[in-house]
Design a protein around this motif. Sequence first.
Motif, PDB file in Angstrom:
ATOM      1  N   LEU A  91      21.348  55.307 -12.565  1.00 55.28           N
ATOM      2  CA  LEU A  91      22.547  54.500 -12.688  1.00 55.28           C
ATOM      3  C   LEU A  91      22.227  53.069 -12.277  1.00 55.28           C
ATOM      4  CD1 LEU A  91      25.132  56.843 -10.918  1.00 55.28           C
ATOM      5  CD2 LEU A  91      24.852  56.499 -13.368  1.00 55.28           C
ATOM      6  N   THR A  92      22.929  52.139 -12.854  1.00 49.33           N
ATOM      7  CA  THR A  92      22.812  50.752 -12.449  1.00 49.33           C
ATOM      8  C   THR A  92      24.078  50.396 -11.692  1.00 49.33           C
ATOM      9  OG1 THR A  92      21.530  50.289 -14.436  1.00 49.33           O
ATOM     10  CG2 THR A  92      22.465  48.396 -13.282  1.00 49.33           C
ATOM     11  N   VAL A  93      23.894  49.989 -10.437  1.00 51.59           N
ATOM     12  CA  VAL A  93      25.021  49.688  -9.561  1.00 51.59           C
ATOM     13  C   VAL A  93      24.772  48.326  -8.919  1.00 51.59           C
ATOM     14  CG1 VAL A  93      26.354  50.495  -7.553  1.00 51.59           C
ATOM     15  CG2 VAL A  93      25.310  52.153  -9.095  1.00 51.59           C
ATOM     16  N   ARG A  94      25.854  47.561  -8.751  1.00 51.98           N
ATOM     17  CA  ARG A  94      25.713  46.246  -8.115  1.00 51.98           C
ATOM     18  C   ARG A  94      25.063  46.387  -6.743  1.00 51.98           C
ATOM     19  NH1 ARG A  94      31.550  45.051  -8.316  1.00 51.98           N
ATOM     20  NH2 ARG A  94      31.170  44.551  -6.141  1.00 51.98           N
ATOM     21  N   GLU A  95      24.200  45.428  -6.389  1.00 51.96           N
ATOM     22  CA  GLU A  95      23.479  45.456  -5.111  1.00 51.96           C
ATOM     23  C   GLU A  95      24.417  45.436  -3.915  1.00 51.96           C
ATOM     24  OE1 GLU A  95      20.350  42.585  -4.696  1.00 51.96           O
ATOM     25  OE2 GLU A  95      19.606  42.981  -6.725  1.00 51.96           O
ATOM     26  N   ASP A  96      25.470  44.612  -3.962  1.00 49.36           N
ATOM     27  CA  ASP A  96      26.377  44.518  -2.826  1.00 49.36           C
ATOM     28  C   ASP A  96      27.107  45.833  -2.576  1.00 49.36           C
ATOM     29  OD1 ASP A  96      27.758  43.971  -5.291  1.00 49.36           O
ATOM     30  OD2 ASP A  96      29.454  43.177  -4.152  1.00 49.36           O
ATOM     31  N   VAL A  97      27.427  46.525  -3.646  1.00 51.23           N
ATOM     32  CA  VAL A  97      28.102  47.825  -3.517  1.00 51.23           C
ATOM     33  C   VAL A  97      27.168  48.833  -2.864  1.00 51.23           C
ATOM     34  CG1 VAL A  97      29.116  49.753  -4.805  1.00 51.23           C
ATOM     35  CG2 VAL A  97      29.664  47.398  -5.446  1.00 51.23           C
ATOM     36  N   MET A  98      25.923  48.884  -3.333  1.00 50.95           N
ATOM     37  CA  MET A  98      24.962  49.833  -2.761  1.00 50.95           C
ATOM     38  C   MET A  98      24.663  49.501  -1.302  1.00 50.95           C
ATOM     39  SD  MET A  98      24.428  52.199  -4.843  1.00 50.95           S
ATOM     40  CE  MET A  98      23.141  53.005  -3.920  1.00 50.95           C
ATOM     41  N   LYS A  99      24.563  48.212  -0.986  1.00 57.20           N
ATOM     42  CA  LYS A  99      24.274  47.808   0.398  1.00 57.20           C
ATOM     43  C   LYS A  99      25.396  48.283   1.321  1.00 57.20           C
ATOM     44  CE  LYS A  99      23.261  43.718   3.166  1.00 57.20           C
ATOM     45  NZ  LYS A  99      24.355  43.344   4.020  1.00 57.20           N
ATOM     46  N   GLU A 100      26.641  48.044   0.920  1.00 59.89           N
ATOM     47  CA  GLU A 100      27.763  48.450   1.761  1.00 59.89           C
ATOM     48  C   GLU A 100      27.860  49.966   1.878  1.00 59.89           C
ATOM     49  OE1 GLU A 100      32.399  47.220   2.561  1.00 59.89           O
ATOM     50  OE2 GLU A 100      31.407  46.514   0.744  1.00 59.89           O
ATOM     51  N   ALA A 101      27.600  50.668   0.784  1.00 57.91           N
ATOM     52  CA  ALA A 101      27.631  52.133   0.820  1.00 57.91           C
ATOM     53  C   ALA A 101      26.586  52.669   1.792  1.00 57.91           C
ATOM     54  CB  ALA A 101      27.399  52.698  -0.576  1.00 57.91           C
ATOM     55  N   ARG A 102      25.389  52.103   1.755  1.00 62.74           N
ATOM     56  CA  ARG A 102      24.331  52.541   2.685  1.00 62.74           C
ATOM     57  C   ARG A 102      24.729  52.243   4.128  1.00 62.74           C
ATOM     58  NH1 ARG A 102      20.806  49.780  -0.752  1.00 62.74           N
ATOM     59  NH2 ARG A 102      20.169  51.139  -2.430  1.00 62.74           N
ATOM     60  N   GLU A 103      25.288  51.030   4.351  1.00 63.56           N
ATOM     61  CA  GLU A 103      25.709  50.650   5.709  1.00 63.56           C
ATOM     62  C   GLU A 103      26.764  51.609   6.251  1.00 63.56           C
ATOM     63  OE1 GLU A 103      26.991  46.616   5.253  1.00 63.56           O
ATOM     64  OE2 GLU A 103      24.941  45.821   5.222  1.00 63.56           O
ATOM     65  N   LEU A 104      27.604  52.118   5.363  1.00 61.04           N
ATOM     66  CA  LEU A 104      28.655  53.048   5.778  1.00 61.04           C
ATOM     67  C   LEU A 104      28.176  54.497   5.813  1.00 61.04           C
ATOM     68  CD1 LEU A 104      31.583  51.469   3.747  1.00 61.04           C
ATOM     69  CD2 LEU A 104      31.285  51.438   6.237  1.00 61.04           C
ATOM     70  N   GLY A 105      26.954  54.737   5.393  1.00 61.02           N
ATOM     71  CA  GLY A 105      26.399  56.090   5.406  1.00 61.02           C
ATOM     72  C   GLY A 105      26.986  57.000   4.352  1.00 61.02           C
ATOM     73  N   LEU A 106      27.459  56.411   3.258  1.00 57.66           N
ATOM     74  CA  LEU A 106      28.047  57.232   2.194  1.00 57.66           C
ATOM     75  C   LEU A 106      26.970  57.925   1.373  1.00 57.66           C
ATOM     76  CD1 LEU A 106      30.804  54.807   0.857  1.00 57.66           C
ATOM     77  CD2 LEU A 106      31.052  56.699   2.463  1.00 57.66           C
ATOM     78  N   ASN A 107      27.294  59.094   0.893  1.00 55.71           N
ATOM     79  CA  ASN A 107      26.434  59.802  -0.043  1.00 55.71           C
ATOM     80  C   ASN A 107      26.743  59.217  -1.421  1.00 55.71           C
ATOM     81  OD1 ASN A 107      25.462  61.636  -1.993  1.00 55.71           O
ATOM     82  ND2 ASN A 107      25.525  63.312  -0.506  1.00 55.71           N
ATOM     83  N   THR A 108      25.884  58.339  -1.900  1.00 54.64           N
ATOM     84  CA  THR A 108      26.164  57.616  -3.139  1.00 54.64           C
ATOM     85  C   THR A 108      26.166  58.535  -4.352  1.00 54.64           C
ATOM     86  OG1 THR A 108      23.846  56.926  -3.260  1.00 54.64           O
ATOM     87  CG2 THR A 108      25.405  55.377  -2.285  1.00 54.64           C
TER      88      THR A 108
END
Length: 90
Positions: free
Chosen positions: A17-34
């Motif tokens: 999948l192609t996902v915006r960098e800012d979205v992925m960064k915030e998801a990782r910071e929040l510990g979400l299972n992307t």
Amino acid sequence: MTGPAYPPAERRKRVNLTVREDVMKEARELGLNTSRAAEAGIEAAIRKEKGRRWKEENRDAIRAHNERVEREGVYLPRPWWAEPDSEDET
């Protein structure tokens, strides 16, 4: 409370999948299972599209039903709990 049951890994399909960098960064910071979040988003999009298509496919029947109700009213009598109180009528 437990979350939704997910199929075992062998029933999953690996995709790119192609996902915006800012979205992925915030998801990782929040510990979400992307992967789960992407899956939930895709499922929501599927439900929305199926609903849209159903409404489109049934547009004529929905319109005819609404016209009949407008013209003739509903078939069922007003439920007992929706009847006005005698106090309300004064």
